[in-house]
Design an enzyme around this catalytic site. Structure first.
Site: not given
Length: 485
Positions: A245-247, A249
Site C-alpha cells: 500500500s501507500k505506506r 512508498g
RNA sequence: GGCGGUAUCGUCUAGAGGCCUAGGACACAGCCCUCUCAAGGCUGCGACACGGGUUCGAAUCCCGUUACCGCUACCA
C-alpha cells in the site's frame, strides 16, 4: 491447439500498481510465449470510482513496460446490455430467479444471523415464490434483483494452473446476485459474460479471485459456454508482509519510472517475483529471454515481498548492459530537466557524452544516480563538498603545493591517458608520495567530491583547459580558506 | 466465525523420496583488486513453521496444529 487468448482486466480506480503490472506481465508473457493474444479490458462498471485519468495512467504504465495489447481495448461499461441479457437468459433457463428482498432487509437478516449462529447465507425464500406472483410483482414494478440458483449436492472444482485442484462445496456458496435492481450486472456476471464474449481461454489473475472462481464456473456452465483454464497468481506484499500500500512508498509503476528505474529492469524484477524458470539461471534477463523461458509450470504459489534493494541492483545491471544509444537520450532528458545541459548540446558531442555515461553508469543504480554524478562534468564551476575539501586539503600548504605542481605538470605534454598517467605518477614519485596522495586533493579540486571515477578518466572527460582552470580555482579557494582562518 | 489459499536463509528462489553436510541471487560482513567510489572476484553469516505418521530413507507424500493472506456486499 488453437492459440490461447488472455486478458488483463484492471478497474480504473487508481494508478497501475506493481501487483497489477505483474499480473499484466504474466498474461502478456504467456500470450507471447505461446503465440496467443493478450487483450485489455477496462472494468469501468463502477462509475463512482472509475476515472478517465486512471484509465490513461494504466495505458501509460503498460506502454512504458512495453506490454502491448492485441485488438481494441474492451470497455466493460459498453457491454451492460449483454450482461443483462445473459442474466435474463439464466432466468429463462431456470438457472436463476428474481429476488424481491431489499438490501435493507438483507442487511438486517445478515446482522441477525451473525449475532446468533455466525455465517449468513441467503435462505432462498424468493425462490419459493410461484410464477404468477413473481409475474404480478414484476408487472407492478416492484424492484428486484436476479440471483443465480447454485446447484445443490455437488462441488465446483477446477484444476488451477498454479494451485492444482481446488474444490468448493456448493453448499457453502449462496445464491449470489448477478443483476442489481437497477439492471446493472454484478462483477461475476460481467466478467463471465465478457470473458465468454472475448473468447478468453486462460483467465490469469490475482489469487484474491479464487473464491469468485466457483461462481464464475457455474455461470459458464449455466450459460452453456466452454470453460477457460484458470491460473491464480499470488499477491505481492510490502516489507512487513502486508498487502502493498501507500505506506510502503512507491507502489505505482510510474513512481519507479520517476525514480529512475528502467522499464526492462522493472519487467525483469517483476517476472522473477512469483515465477522462476527453474534450476540455476542468470537472473538478469532481457524481455526476449523472459518470453522464451516463460512457462506456467514456473508460477509460484506463495505471496512474495517487494524488495526495493533487489530492484535497484537489478536496475544497475540493466544500466550497464543496455546500449548507450538507448541510455543516452533517457539520461539526457533528465539532465535537461535538472538544468545541467540541453539535449541538443549532449547530442552534439555524443562521443564525449557516451564516454561520460560509460564512466558513471557502472557506479549507478538508477538513471537519477547518473544525473547526480554527472553534475561536475557539466557545470562551469564546481562547488566543493565541505567534508571532502576539509579532508583532502587538511594540510593547506601541502595541498597547495601538490595542486600547483599538478597544474604545471598537466599544462604541458601530450593530452592522452597514458602520457597523463605517467606524468602524474612521475610527479608523485618525485615528491616521494603515493599517487593516491596526489589524486585525493586533485579529485576535490576537479570534481568537488570525495568520490569520482578514476583520476585519469576524470581528466579525460574534463579536458586540459577545464582541468587547469579548476586546479587554479582550487588554489585560490585554498588561499581564501587560509586567509580566513 | 465459515470457506478457500499459503508455509525453504532477513528478502527473491532452486529443490518434484536417496544427488541436500539444502544450491543460487539480493542484502549484510570480511578479504582481494585499487588513486577514492563503484563494478568485479573470493570467503563468511544465514532457512526446510511445529507435531505426528507413511517409507529402509522426507524439505519433498499424508494427517493435525500454528501463523499469515484472501473471500464472506445490490464493490471490483
Amino acid at each position: 491447439m488453437s492459440p490461447p487468448r488472455l486478458r488483463f482486466a484492471p478497474s480504473p480506480t487508481g494508478y497501475l500498481h506493481v501487483g497489477g503490472a505483474r499480473t499484466a506481465l504474466f498474461n502478456w508473457l504467456y500470450a507471447r510465449r505461446h503465440g496467443g493474444q493478450f487483450l485489455l479490458r477496462v472494468e469501468d462498471t463502477d462509475k463512482a470510482r472509475s476515472t478517465e485519468e486512471s484509465t490513461r495512467a494504466i495505458f501509460e504504465g503498460l506502454h512504458w513496460l512495453g506490454l502491448d495489447w492485441d485488438e481494441d481495448v474492451v470497455y466493460q461499461g459498453a457491454n451492460v446490455a449483454r450482461h443483462r441479457a445473459d442474466a435474463e437468459r439464466l432466468v429463462a433457463n431456470d438457472h436463476a430467479y428474481r429476488c424481491f428482498c431489499t438490501a435493507f432487509e438483507l442487511d438486517a437478516r445478515r446482522k441477525q444471523a451473525e449475532a446468533t449462529e455466525g455465517a449468513f447465507k441467503y435462505d432462498r425464500r424468493c425462490d419459493q415464490l410461484d410464477r404468477a406472483e413473481v409475474a404480478r410483482r414484476v408487472a407492478a414494478g416492484e424492484p428486484n434483483v436476479i440471483r443465480f440458483r447454485v446447484p445443490e449436492g455437488r462441488s465446483t472444482e477446477w484444476n488451477d494452473l498454479v494451485h492444482g485442484a481446488i474444490s468448493f462445496p456448493n453448499k457453502d456458496i449462496e445464491d449470489f446476485i448477478i443483476l442489481r435492481s437497477d439492471g446493472t450486472p454484478i462483477y461475476n456476471m460481467a466478467v463471465t459474460s465478457d470473458d465468454i464474449a472475448m473468447g478468453i481461454t486462460l483467465v490469469m489473475r490475482g489469487d484474491d479471485h479464487i473464491s469468485n472462481t466457483p461462481k464464475q464456473i457455474m455461470l459458464y456452465e449455466a450459460l452453456g459456454a466452454a470453460l477457460p483454464q484458470f491460473a491464480h497468481l499470488p499477491m505481492i506484499h510490502g516489507t512487513d508482509g502486508k498487502k502493498l500500500s501507500k505506506r510502503h512508498g512507491a507502489t505505482a509503476v510510474a513512481d519507479w519510472q520517476h525514480e529512475g528505474i528502467l522499464p526492462q529492469a522493472m519487467v525483469n524484477f517483476l517476472a522473477l517475483l512469483g515465477w522462476s524458470p527453474g534450476g540455476e539461471f542468470n537472473e538478469v534477463m532481457g524481455i526476449e529471454e523472459l518470453i522464451a523461458a516463460f512457462s506456467a509450470d514456473g508460477l509460484l504459489k506463495k505471496a512474495s515481498i517487494f524488495d526495493t534493494k533487489k530492484l535497484e541492483w537489478m536496475n544497475g545491471q540493466h544500466l550497464v548492459r543496455m546500449p548507450l544509444a538507448e541510455l543516452g537520450p533517457l539520461v539526457a532528458r533528465k539532465m535537461a530537466a535538472a538544468g545541467l545541459a540541453t539535449e541538443e548540446d549532449l547530442a552534439a558531442r555524443q562521443a564525449w557524452y557516451h564516454a561520460l555515461l560509460e564512466l558513471l553508469r557502472v557506479r549507478s543504480r538508477t538513471v537519477d544516480d547518473i544525473v547526480r554524478q554527472a553534475r561536475p562534468y557539466l557545470v562551469e564551476t564546481v562547488t566543493y563538498d565541505e567534508h571532502a575539501a576539509a579532508k583532502a586539503w587538511k594540510d593547506a600548504a601541502e595541498a597547495r603545493a601538490l595542486l600547483a605542481a599538478a597544474h604545471d605538470t598537466l599544462a604541458t605534454g601530450a593530452w592522452e591517458p597514458a602520457a597523463i598517467e605517467a606524468a602524474l605518477k612521475g610527479l608523485a614519485e618525485a615528491r616521494g608520495i603515493a599517487a593516491g596522495k596526489l589524486f585525493g586533493p586533485m579529485r576535490v579540486a576537479l570534481t568537488g567530491e570525495a568520490n569520482s571515477p578514476g583520476m585519469i578518466d576524470v581528466l579525460g572527460v574534463l579536458g586540459r583547459e577545464a582541468a587547469l582552470a579548476r586546479l587554479t580555482a582550487a588554489l585560490n579557494d585554498i588561499d581564501r580558506r587560509t586567509g580566513l582562518s
